[in-house]
Design a protein around this motif. Structure first.
Motif, PDB file in Angstrom:
ATOM      1  N   ASN A 527     -54.765   2.955 -22.888  1.00 17.62           N
ATOM      2  CA  ASN A 527     -54.158   3.618 -21.732  1.00 17.62           C
ATOM      3  C   ASN A 527     -55.199   4.194 -20.782  1.00 17.62           C
ATOM      4  N   TYR A 530     -55.983   1.397 -18.523  1.00 14.20           N
ATOM      5  CA  TYR A 530     -54.861   1.154 -17.610  1.00 14.20           C
ATOM      6  C   TYR A 530     -54.864   2.161 -16.463  1.00 14.20           C
ATOM      7  N   GLN A 534     -55.434   1.549 -12.389  1.00 17.08           N
ATOM      8  CA  GLN A 534     -54.552   2.009 -11.323  1.00 17.08           C
ATOM      9  C   GLN A 534     -55.331   2.764 -10.243  1.00 17.08           C
ATOM     10  N   TYR A 549     -57.486  -3.722 -16.161  1.00 13.84           N
ATOM     11  CA  TYR A 549     -56.174  -4.149 -16.628  1.00 13.84           C
ATOM     12  C   TYR A 549     -56.305  -5.123 -17.804  1.00 13.84           C
ATOM     13  N   ASN A 552     -57.212  -3.383 -20.962  1.00 18.06           N
ATOM     14  CA  ASN A 552     -56.015  -2.751 -21.513  1.00 18.06           C
ATOM     15  C   ASN A 552     -55.189  -3.760 -22.303  1.00 18.06           C
ATOM     16  N   GLU A 553     -55.041  -4.969 -21.760  1.00 16.06           N
ATOM     17  CA  GLU A 553     -54.256  -5.994 -22.453  1.00 16.06           C
ATOM     18  C   GLU A 553     -54.893  -6.388 -23.788  1.00 16.06           C
ATOM     19  N   ASP A 556     -54.365  -3.728 -26.282  1.00 11.68           N
ATOM     20  CA  ASP A 556     -52.954  -3.660 -26.676  1.00 11.68           C
ATOM     21  C   ASP A 556     -52.557  -4.808 -27.590  1.00 11.68           C
TER      22      ASP A 556
END
Length: 657
Positions: A527, A530, A534, A549, A552-553, A556
């Protein structure tokens, strides 16, 4: 008359404890008193690791030095033995455990064949050695020989042959002094050092579990957390929270390092040994400025039923050691007990222990233990607050629908407050219930009450920060989240959330700085990447944004196939192509498993498809998703803000447009 004498042969070294003599191949090696004592103690207890605390208590009396002195001491021993810590031949160090002698050894008991004159010459040297202080001692080196003549400044005559009577007197005197020292050591009372100034900040380091039983870890961790929470009730005292102090668990620490990383004037450390129905606790309060022990306890060895009395004594003694004058209300807060049942208390500690793991299995076990505590003591308000916290974690970590867990969370939090309106944890729990139910004004009120009761509760400041940002009071929210971080500076979650609050406040440069700092602490927090993405996207830094991003993927757990598709989407049409692929992946996933309706709502909003975005937002509203409180601050919804449907939705959620 010959006296028996023990000699240890350590490879080509000889250690004679009675004469404080270390030699190599017949050549004496100079070693000051403390290192010699430590070496001898390690040799004599070579069957086990000897803890740092044991050595400090035995040879420094536990009150005037800290670990730095011990490290120098062990370093002097290693220097004398030509031993390297990274390839140890004699002294093994195991972090968080202690030291152990591991070298070759042959033990001999011999009779001293030297004359009385030679004995006295050796003693004369020994007296000089014992008076040396290690901090003034250069690195230990081999000496080609020892000058047995007396020091000129003493104006003593040259050594003569003395009578056996004199020798006997000296021996008797030495034994008497040793006996007095032994009695003094064994009867050493709790000590409070005189410190000139009041100390307004403290860290309670995780108490060491001495039972060697991992199943007892909950108890030592629970006592630590209890001390943190109790001391946090003292007005004006900064107490570092659980998340940061547990970063030191099982590690060798220097008080100056604690001062640097946590910004506190003192630390509390110690150990817990739980054996059957008995518990033994040792603690001491140490200045982080100079390592001075401000207060050292007696050994609290009691029946487990006396654990509340012991905890009460410790907290009061710590307050005295910090030179804090408690008001009548402060005294009452410290003395407060939440249950008289030790069995219920142990169940509660186990609940907290498993809840802190933040895993699905751990959360499920925590709820079982909180329920068990309530079965034993139905009036245990703290257990109800823990149960409410557990149900909240079920939603966020196990992702069950809110209608399955939120009513249970509300019931537990409400009951906790009914039982004890002065319990900070109960107000925190109810604030969370209100926040999940979009009632931000009442959530803010409950957090304010929790902070009033327990000013040092980092969780209260953290939750209050989000309430304030959602209530369109960003500057106050930033101040609160920074206060929470001050109370829990090494907690990565707290550092990530400083960045997130700054992101929601539209302070993107500061958010980027804070999030990069958090990632520097732990690069595996998905997070954090992420939120950083942003912030980059809002500043038009598309390349940097897509990199974050994608990180983050990966973190995750996305497949390599999905990662490749997202990269291809970005390569084809920039961030829009990335988000289109992300939407496609989300659609496919929703066919196989439960997906929060807010996810497609955010993706459609980001892609400018307002109608579909509002369709999914209405589903989120119907499901009463707690995340709808982010509507005003989430950058993904920025393109919807002028739409009348968005303004109406804000009104229905209870957020001012």
């Amino acid at each position: 008359m010959n006296q028996p004498r023990k000699t240890y042969l350590l490879e080509n070294y000889s250690l004679v404890p009675d004469e404080q003599l270390l030699s190599r191949s017949g050549q004496p090696i100079h070693l000051p008193k403390k290192p010699f004592q430590v070496l001898t103690y390690l040799v004599e207890h070579r069957e086990r690791f000897v803890s740092r605390a044991e050595l400090l208590d035995r040879f420094w009396d536990g009150k005037d030095v800290y670990d730095d002195a011990l490290r120098k001491c062990v370093g002097a021993v290693r220097k004398a033995l030509d031993d390297q810590s990274d390839h140890a031949r004699f002294i093994e160090t195991r972090w968080g455990v202690g030291y152990r002698y591991i070298g070759p050894i042959e033990e001999q008991v011999v009779r001293d064949e030297t004359t009385i004159t030679e004995i006295e010459k050796t003693r004369g040297v020994r007296i000089v050695v014992e008076e040396e202080e290690i901090q003034h001692e250069p690195a230990a080196v081999e000496r080609p020989g020892i000058d047995f003549s007396p020091a000129p400044a003493l104006s003593l005559p040259a050594p003569k042959r003395h009578t056996k009577t004199v020798a006997l007197v000296l021996i008797t005197l030495a034994v008497a002094i040793g006996a007095i020292g032994l009695v003094s050591y064994r009867r050493r009372p709790a000590v409070i050092a005189i410190h000139p100034a009041q100390i307004r900040s403290v860290a309670v380091l995780p108490l060491r579990n001495l039972s060697n039983d991992p199943e007892s870890e909950y108890f030592s961790d629970g006592i630590t957390e209890n001390l943190i929470n109790t001391l946090s009730r003292i007005e004006g005292l900064k107490v570092i929270s659980h998340g940061s102090v547990f970063a030191f668990k099982g590690k060798e620490i220097d008080p100056r390092e604690v001062r640097e990383k946590l910004g506190v004037g003192a630390l509390l450390e110690g150990s817990v040994l739980k054996s059957g129905e008995r518990v033994r606790i040792n603690v001491r309060l140490v200045s982080t400025e100079d390592g001075e022990v401000l207060w050292a306890s007696d050994t609290y060895e009691r029946a487990i039923g006396d654990i509340f009395v012991v905890q009460d004594k410790i907290t009061r003694s710590v307050a005295a050691g910090l030179r804090i004058q408690l008001s009548g209300e402060g005294e009452r807060r410290l003395a407060k007990r939440y249950t008289d049942s030790v069995e219920a208390y142990e169940a509660y500690l186990k609940g907290r222990y498993f809840l802190n793991k933040r895993t699905p299995d751990g959360i499920a076990k925590a709820i079982e233990y909180f329920r068990r505590a309530i079965e034993i003591d139905p009036n245990y308000a703290l257990a109800y607050a823990g149960l409410a916290d557990g149900y909240d974690k079920v939603y966020w970590f196990i992702r069950l629908p809110p209608e399955e867990v939120m009513p249970k969370e509300r019931e537990a939090a409400t009951r906790a407050l009914e039982l004890d309106d002065s319990l900070a944890e109960a107000h925190v729990a109810l604030a969370t219930v209100y926040g999940n139910g979009w009632d931000l004004s009442n959530a803010a009120r409950e957090n304010e009450r929790a902070i009033e009761i327990s000013p040092g509760n980092a969780e209260s400041h953290h939750n209050y920060a989000y309430c304030l940002v959602h209530l369109d009071r960003p500057d106050e929210g930033i101040a609160e989240i920074k206060r929470a971080r001050e109370l829990d500076p090494l907690n990565v979650v707290m550092n990530v959330d400083v960045g997130e609050v700054l992101l929601y406040a539209r302070r993107y440069d500061e958010a980027i700085e804070a999030l990069n700092h958090a990632i520097g602490m732990d690069a595996n927090r998905a997070n954090a990447h992420y939120d950083l993405a942003q912030a980059y996207e809002q500043k038009g830094m598309d390349g940097e944004a897509v990199e974050e991003y994608l990180r983050n993927e990966v973190l995750d757990g996305e497949s390599q196939e999905t990662i490749a598709a997202l990269k291809a989407g970005y390569a084809a049409s920039g961030l829009r192509g990335f988000w289109l692929k992300k939407l496609e992946v989300a659609r496919e996933r929703s066919k196989r498993s439960f997906t929060l309706s807010i996810i497609p709502a955010r993706l459609y909003a980001r892609l400018g498809d307002r109608d579909r975005a509002f369709d999914w937002l209405e589903k989120s509203y119907a499901e009463h998703l707690p995340t709808l409180v982010d509507l005003k601050v989430d950058p993904m919804f920025d393109d919807l803000r002028s739409d009348p449907r968005y303004i109406d939705l804000l009104r229905r959620v209870g957020l001012q447009a």
